[in-house]
Scaffold this motif. Structure first.
Motif, PDB file in Angstrom:
ATOM      1  N   TYR A   6       0.856  -1.181   0.000  1.00 27.82           N
ATOM      2  CA  TYR A   6       0.000   0.000   0.000  1.00 27.82           C
ATOM      3  C   TYR A   6       0.894   1.233   0.000  1.00 27.82           C
ATOM      4  CZ  TYR A   6       1.049   0.270   5.017  1.00 27.82           C
ATOM      5  OH  TYR A   6       1.693   0.372   6.227  1.00 27.82           O
ATOM      6  N   ILE A   7       0.325   2.395  -0.233  1.00 26.45           N
ATOM      7  CA  ILE A   7       1.095   3.635  -0.245  1.00 26.45           C
ATOM      8  C   ILE A   7       0.500   4.584   0.781  1.00 26.45           C
ATOM      9  CG2 ILE A   7       1.879   5.599  -1.618  1.00 26.45           C
ATOM     10  CD1 ILE A   7       1.505   3.878  -4.115  1.00 26.45           C
ATOM     11  N   SER A   8       1.277   4.921   1.792  1.00 28.53           N
ATOM     12  CA  SER A   8       0.811   5.878   2.788  1.00 28.53           C
ATOM     13  C   SER A   8       1.108   7.298   2.302  1.00 28.53           C
ATOM     14  CB  SER A   8       1.461   5.616   4.140  1.00 28.53           C
ATOM     15  OG  SER A   8       0.774   6.333   5.147  1.00 28.53           O
ATOM     16  N   GLU A  26      -4.709   1.194   6.753  1.00 28.48           N
ATOM     17  CA  GLU A  26      -3.253   1.039   6.682  1.00 28.48           C
ATOM     18  C   GLU A  26      -2.737   0.207   7.859  1.00 28.48           C
ATOM     19  OE1 GLU A  26      -1.254   4.765   6.386  1.00 28.48           O
ATOM     20  OE2 GLU A  26      -2.180   5.318   4.485  1.00 28.48           O
ATOM     21  N   ILE A  27      -3.258   0.485   9.049  1.00 22.75           N
ATOM     22  CA  ILE A  27      -2.827  -0.253  10.243  1.00 22.75           C
ATOM     23  C   ILE A  27      -3.190  -1.729  10.123  1.00 22.75           C
ATOM     24  CG2 ILE A  27      -3.221  -0.534  12.723  1.00 22.75           C
ATOM     25  CD1 ILE A  27      -3.622   2.554  12.820  1.00 22.75           C
ATOM     26  N   TYR A 153     -13.393   0.116  12.643  1.00 24.52           N
ATOM     27  CA  TYR A 153     -13.123   1.325  13.436  1.00 24.52           C
ATOM     28  C   TYR A 153     -12.227   0.932  14.608  1.00 24.52           C
ATOM     29  CZ  TYR A 153     -14.136   6.107  14.890  1.00 24.52           C
ATOM     30  OH  TYR A 153     -14.027   7.447  15.196  1.00 24.52           O
ATOM     31  N   LEU A 154     -10.933   1.193  14.447  1.00 23.47           N
ATOM     32  CA  LEU A 154      -9.955   0.816  15.473  1.00 23.47           C
ATOM     33  C   LEU A 154      -9.951   1.824  16.612  1.00 23.47           C
ATOM     34  CD1 LEU A 154      -6.914  -0.279  13.269  1.00 23.47           C
ATOM     35  CD2 LEU A 154      -8.930  -1.595  13.944  1.00 23.47           C
ATOM     36  N   GLY A 327     -10.688  -5.181  12.988  1.00 24.01           N
ATOM     37  CA  GLY A 327     -10.384  -5.100  11.566  1.00 24.01           C
ATOM     38  C   GLY A 327     -10.973  -6.243  10.759  1.00 24.01           C
ATOM     39  N   TYR A 328     -11.998  -6.884  11.287  1.00 24.96           N
ATOM     40  CA  TYR A 328     -12.575  -8.086  10.670  1.00 24.96           C
ATOM     41  C   TYR A 328     -13.050  -7.843   9.246  1.00 24.96           C
ATOM     42  CZ  TYR A 328     -16.160 -11.620   9.676  1.00 24.96           C
ATOM     43  OH  TYR A 328     -16.922 -12.583   9.075  1.00 24.96           O
TER      44      TYR A 328
END
Length: 341
Positions: A6-8, A26-27, A153-154, A327-328
């Motif tokens: 991925y690209i942050s 991303e996390i 939603y972390l 993150g399911y």
């Protein structure tokens, strides 16, 4: 061995739904072994430095991406999206795009034809809801599509606000933009007499127009809101009308999975959604709230909920909330997309 990349980028801040959703993804990807092909994520560098940082991240990715990699792009990626897709294709990568927002639909930044052409450059795309999938296919998307269902939603927060007791007036919470221009329905709803009261969190409230059935709690950052939110239901509604989702944003709700809905679930609250919204089937199937045709039905819909029914909805909300916190839904959708390419 296939590597997921991925690209942050630089994010102006993390206080809005779009940036929170993107950084959470991303996390989640990173936790599962995906590698950032760009520069390390930064927050709040200002306009010039932020632009330079994101540009630098895109340029770095051109050298770090290797043939055989799978690149997951979060859409929109503004002016860089087409460029990155072309580089990925030239280097022999496959691409999966996870859609956050459709520029041709609400903001009209692109024509429908331009957006569909962009999305067809992918090997697979991940969309919010079945309604969004249907709209994209009807307008010409030809690549495989995976449905996310809802945004994760972390947050480690847990709601510790006082709970309502039997006999208390139910509290309907709304968090977000409170301006009259954007959400006129709030002002009309606050004037309605009924067996509930509104609890409002956010900026832009016009106190001279808000009715007596609303209590304003000011702005509260989302992570703190999860811990402190005072409410029995979270209202997911947009536009100018209490009758239906009118206006560009109200119409857009037919297709999207609002991040606000995920926030309410993480607050531990059953939700209230419009029956024509893209999330109505998810809410009904998981029994995590009320589906109404109009906010004029709100009083009767809430009044008809028994204590046992409400407790069951709360328990189901807790189950979905645990999935969002882990993150399911992102992991499931990405895994399905990888199988399709």
């Amino acid at each position: 061995m296939t590597r997921l990349r991925y690209i942050s980028k630089n994010y102006k801040h993390l206080n809005n739904a779009g940036n929170k959703a993107k950084t959470d993804i991303e996390i989640i990807l990173s936790e599962d072994g995906a590698l950032n092909a760009g520069l390390e994520r930064t927050v709040g560098l200002g306009a010039v430095r932020g632009y330079a940082r994101t540009l630098g991240s895109v340029i770095a990715s051109c050298f770090r991406l290797k043939k055989g990699d799978v690149l997951l792009l979060q859409y929109p990626f503004k002016k860089y999206y087409d460029f990155v897709c072309r580089i990925a294709r030239a280097k022999g990568l496959k691409t999966v795009t996870l859609i956050h927002d459709l520029g041709s639909f609400r903001r009209k930044k692109l024509t429908v034809e331009q957006e569909i052409k962009r999305l067809n450059r992918n090997d697979a795309i991940i969309v919010h809801t079945p309604n969004m999938e249907k709209w994209l296919v009807e307008n010409g998307v030809r690549v495989p599509i995976v449905i996310l269902e809802i945004f994760d939603y972390l947050s480690e927060g847990v709601n510790t606000a006082p709970q309502s007791c039997a006999g208390d007036v139910p509290r309907v919470l709304f968090a977000g933009n409170l301006t009259f221009e954007n959400n006129k329905f709030l002002y009309d709803l606050s004037e309605m007499s009924g067996n509930f009261k509104m609890v409002l969190y956010g900026n832009g409230l016009d106190k001279s127009r808000i009715g007596q059935h609303a209590v304003w709690k000011g702005f509260c950052p989302s992570d703190r809101l999860i811990c402190e939110a005072e409410g029995d239901y979270g209202l997911v509604w947009y536009g100018v009308s209490i009758v239906s989702g009118e206006g560009p944003l109200g119409e857009y709700v037919r297709y999207i999975a609002p991040h606000k809905l995920s926030l309410y679930i993480r607050c531990g609250m059953p939700v209230i959604v419009w029956k024509e919204s893209g999330m109505a089937p998810f809410v009904a199937e998981n029994n995590i709230g009320l589906v109404v045709g109009s906010l004029e039905e709100l009083d009767s819909a809430i009044s008809e909920v028994t204590d046992n029914q409400y407790c069951e909805m709360k328990q189901n909300v807790e189950k979905v909330s645990a999935k969002l916190a882990s993150g399911y839904y992102t992991r499931k959708a990405v895994a399905e997309a990888l199988k399709l390419i």
